[in-house]
Design a protein around this motif. Structure first.
Motif, PDB file in Angstrom:
ATOM      1  N   MET A 186     -56.534  -0.649   8.438  1.00 24.70           N
ATOM      2  CA  MET A 186     -56.383  -1.208   9.787  1.00 24.70           C
ATOM      3  C   MET A 186     -54.898  -1.339  10.113  1.00 24.70           C
ATOM      4  N   SER A 187     -54.471  -0.783  11.230  1.00 21.04           N
ATOM      5  CA  SER A 187     -53.072  -0.817  11.610  1.00 21.04           C
ATOM      6  C   SER A 187     -52.703  -2.173  12.204  1.00 21.04           C
ATOM      7  N   ILE A 188     -51.436  -2.520  12.079  1.00 17.67           N
ATOM      8  CA  ILE A 188     -50.938  -3.792  12.597  1.00 17.67           C
ATOM      9  C   ILE A 188     -50.673  -3.651  14.097  1.00 17.67           C
ATOM     10  N   PRO A 189     -51.245  -4.524  14.935  1.00 15.49           N
ATOM     11  CA  PRO A 189     -50.989  -4.441  16.392  1.00 15.49           C
ATOM     12  C   PRO A 189     -49.570  -4.879  16.713  1.00 15.49           C
ATOM     13  N   ILE A 190     -49.048  -4.409  17.828  1.00 17.21           N
ATOM     14  CA  ILE A 190     -47.700  -4.786  18.236  1.00 17.21           C
ATOM     15  C   ILE A 190     -47.679  -6.249  18.666  1.00 17.21           C
ATOM     16  N   LEU A 191     -46.663  -6.957  18.238  1.00 16.95           N
ATOM     17  CA  LEU A 191     -46.544  -8.375  18.539  1.00 16.95           C
ATOM     18  C   LEU A 191     -46.202  -8.582  20.016  1.00 16.95           C
ATOM     19  N   ASN A 192     -46.598  -9.730  20.533  1.00 18.80           N
ATOM     20  CA  ASN A 192     -46.255 -10.074  21.910  1.00 18.80           C
ATOM     21  C   ASN A 192     -44.829 -10.599  21.982  1.00 18.80           C
ATOM     22  N   TYR A 193     -44.140 -10.272  23.057  1.00 21.88           N
ATOM     23  CA  TYR A 193     -42.790 -10.776  23.266  1.00 21.88           C
ATOM     24  C   TYR A 193     -42.561 -10.921  24.770  1.00 21.88           C
ATOM     25  N   SER A 194     -41.716 -11.860  25.116  1.00 22.09           N
ATOM     26  CA  SER A 194     -41.424 -12.115  26.528  1.00 22.09           C
ATOM     27  C   SER A 194     -40.302 -11.217  27.007  1.00 22.09           C
ATOM     28  N   LEU A 195     -40.345 -10.857  28.296  1.00 24.50           N
ATOM     29  CA  LEU A 195     -39.304 -10.039  28.889  1.00 24.50           C
ATOM     30  C   LEU A 195     -38.127 -10.928  29.296  1.00 24.50           C
ATOM     31  N   ALA A 196     -36.959 -10.313  29.351  1.00 22.12           N
ATOM     32  CA  ALA A 196     -35.761 -11.034  29.766  1.00 22.12           C
ATOM     33  C   ALA A 196     -35.223 -10.409  31.042  1.00 22.12           C
ATOM     34  N   THR A 197     -34.465 -11.184  31.801  1.00 19.23           N
ATOM     35  CA  THR A 197     -33.875 -10.683  33.034  1.00 19.23           C
ATOM     36  C   THR A 197     -32.610  -9.906  32.701  1.00 19.23           C
ATOM     37  N   GLN A 198     -32.715  -8.611  32.700  1.00 17.59           N
ATOM     38  CA  GLN A 198     -31.577  -7.748  32.426  1.00 17.59           C
ATOM     39  C   GLN A 198     -31.174  -7.022  33.708  1.00 17.59           C
ATOM     40  N   ASN A 199     -30.027  -6.377  33.660  1.00 14.75           N
ATOM     41  CA  ASN A 199     -29.491  -5.718  34.849  1.00 14.75           C
ATOM     42  C   ASN A 199     -30.455  -4.713  35.457  1.00 14.75           C
ATOM     43  N   GLN A 200     -31.144  -3.952  34.597  1.00 18.74           N
ATOM     44  CA  GLN A 200     -32.014  -2.906  35.135  1.00 18.74           C
ATOM     45  C   GLN A 200     -33.284  -3.462  35.761  1.00 18.74           C
ATOM     46  N   ARG A 201     -33.553  -4.769  35.617  1.00 18.89           N
ATOM     47  CA  ARG A 201     -34.758  -5.376  36.165  1.00 18.89           C
ATOM     48  C   ARG A 201     -34.498  -6.150  37.445  1.00 18.89           C
ATOM     49  N   VAL A 202     -33.255  -6.181  37.895  1.00 20.33           N
ATOM     50  CA  VAL A 202     -32.940  -6.890  39.136  1.00 20.33           C
ATOM     51  C   VAL A 202     -32.259  -5.934  40.102  1.00 20.33           C
ATOM     52  N   ASN A 203     -32.315  -6.257  41.373  1.00 16.98           N
ATOM     53  CA  ASN A 203     -31.696  -5.412  42.384  1.00 16.98           C
ATOM     54  C   ASN A 203     -30.184  -5.526  42.337  1.00 16.98           C
ATOM     55  N   GLY A 204     -29.521  -4.407  42.560  1.00 17.71           N
ATOM     56  CA  GLY A 204     -28.074  -4.403  42.568  1.00 17.71           C
ATOM     57  C   GLY A 204     -27.511  -4.556  43.974  1.00 17.71           C
ATOM     58  N   PHE A 205     -26.254  -4.981  44.045  1.00 15.67           N
ATOM     59  CA  PHE A 205     -25.606  -5.190  45.340  1.00 15.67           C
ATOM     60  C   PHE A 205     -24.307  -4.387  45.435  1.00 15.67           C
ATOM     61  N   GLU A 206     -24.227  -3.291  44.682  1.00 11.40           N
ATOM     62  CA  GLU A 206     -23.034  -2.465  44.729  1.00 11.40           C
ATOM     63  C   GLU A 206     -22.947  -1.781  46.096  1.00 11.40           C
ATOM     64  N   THR A 207     -21.765  -1.825  46.698  1.00 11.27           N
ATOM     65  CA  THR A 207     -21.583  -1.246  48.032  1.00 11.27           C
ATOM     66  C   THR A 207     -21.279   0.244  47.992  1.00 11.27           C
ATOM     67  N   SER A 208     -20.703   0.709  46.889  1.00 12.70           N
ATOM     68  CA  SER A 208     -20.355   2.128  46.781  1.00 12.70           C
ATOM     69  C   SER A 208     -20.477   2.558  45.324  1.00 12.70           C
ATOM     70  N   PRO A 209     -20.810   3.811  45.089  1.00 13.89           N
ATOM     71  CA  PRO A 209     -20.949   4.279  43.708  1.00 13.89           C
ATOM     72  C   PRO A 209     -19.621   4.274  42.975  1.00 13.89           C
ATOM     73  N   GLY A 210     -19.651   3.919  41.704  1.00 16.73           N
ATOM     74  CA  GLY A 210     -18.449   3.888  40.877  1.00 16.73           C
ATOM     75  C   GLY A 210     -18.712   4.506  39.519  1.00 16.73           C
ATOM     76  N   GLU A 211     -17.789   4.273  38.593  1.00 18.22           N
ATOM     77  CA  GLU A 211     -17.920   4.845  37.263  1.00 18.22           C
ATOM     78  C   GLU A 211     -19.109   4.263  36.502  1.00 18.22           C
ATOM     79  N   GLU A 212     -19.513   3.023  36.852  1.00 21.05           N
ATOM     80  CA  GLU A 212     -20.626   2.396  36.151  1.00 21.05           C
ATOM     81  C   GLU A 212     -21.985   2.890  36.647  1.00 21.05           C
ATOM     82  N   GLN A 213     -22.001   3.625  37.748  1.00 22.31           N
ATOM     83  CA  GLN A 213     -23.265   4.150  38.265  1.00 22.31           C
ATOM     84  C   GLN A 213     -23.685   5.370  37.442  1.00 22.31           C
ATOM     85  N   PRO A 214     -24.913   5.388  36.960  1.00 21.56           N
ATOM     86  CA  PRO A 214     -25.345   6.521  36.125  1.00 21.56           C
ATOM     87  C   PRO A 214     -25.509   7.797  36.933  1.00 21.56           C
ATOM     88  N   LYS A 215     -25.187   8.924  36.311  1.00 19.44           N
ATOM     89  CA  LYS A 215     -25.436  10.219  36.917  1.00 19.44           C
ATOM     90  C   LYS A 215     -26.771  10.737  36.397  1.00 19.44           C
TER      91      LYS A 215
END
Length: 233
Positions: free
Chosen positions: A1-30
């Motif tokens: 019997m395989s071990i099921p994946i444990l439960n874990y809570s999500l965290a508020t990270q940058n990719q999970r919230v809306n951004g407010f950048e006005t113009s694309p820069g070096e930090e914007q992914p291509k």
């Protein structure tokens, strides 16, 4: 019997919230994708982006490349997702990364490079480390690339990328994941009794010829004093 994946809570990270950048820069992914029928030059960039994302900047070597897989991708015989999976399961990635780190570091590294984000917390790292130990590396990789998170963000045709490196309330961005060293820390290497890092041989110092003390150099006075004291005894 395989071990099921444990439960874990999500965290508020940058990719999970809306951004407010006005113009694309070096930090914007291509975004590299094959959706728009790329030219030969654009396909070269896509393949390069795949290697850079999975192997990191300092591991992109000619011996790690796979011309056969590249050819399949160029002629649309496989998708970008298939190419990414093949790189992750390659002998080169296993030797350079999987064999050099413990399970926790591998989980952190693969989530960063495959899902384009950092681990939410230690609980998530532990949950995937248990799966990795129980099911093996191949199962763990396929679990990541077949996840809903991967499908929603990258799908079949987009190269994974670090999502939103811009840090809130700061003007600079985070260090890209693929620039971080894949090697583990010294504490774990000590447990592995790594000979190349724990050598007890004394290091020899080399002094260039132009730096050798000449006659009258104050650096020679100490040796002269020592010689005189030995003779007086």
């Amino acid at each position: 019997m395989s071990i099921p994946i444990l439960n874990y809570s999500l965290a508020t990270q940058n990719q999970r919230v809306n951004g407010f950048e006005t113009s694309p820069g070096e930090e914007q992914p291509k975004v590299y994708t094959t959706d728009n029928l790329p030219t030969a030059y654009e396909m070269d960039e896509i393949i390069w982006a795949c290697y850079r994302q999975i192997f990191s900047e300092h591991q992109i070597l000619s011996i790690n490349k796979d011309p056969f897989l590249e050819s399949q991708l160029r002629f649309n015989q496989i998708k970008v997702k298939d190419f990414i999976v093949a790189l992750l399961l390659s002998d080169s990635f296993r030797y350079l990364n999987y064999n050099q780190n413990n399970n926790y570091r591998i989980v952190e590294m693969c989530i960063q490079r495959v899902l384009g984000r950092d681990v939410y917390n230690e609980r998530e790292k532990l949950a995937y480390a248990v799966i990795l130990a129980d099911k093996g590396f191949n199962f763990f990789i396929k679990l990541l690339v077949n996840s809903q998170e991967y499908e929603e963000n990258f799908g079949q045709t987009t190269v994974p990328y670090q999502r939103r490196r811009l840090i809130a309330q700061r003007t600079r961005g985070e260090i890209p994941f693929n620039l971080k060293t894949p090697r583990t820390n010294l504490a774990y290497m000590n447990k592995q009794n790594s000979a190349q890092l724990l050598s007890s041989t004394a290091l020899r110092k080399f002094r260039p010829q132009e730096q050798t003390p000449k006659a009258g150099d104050p650096a020679l006075f100490l040796s002269m004093v020592n010689d005189v004291s030995i003779i007086s005894r």
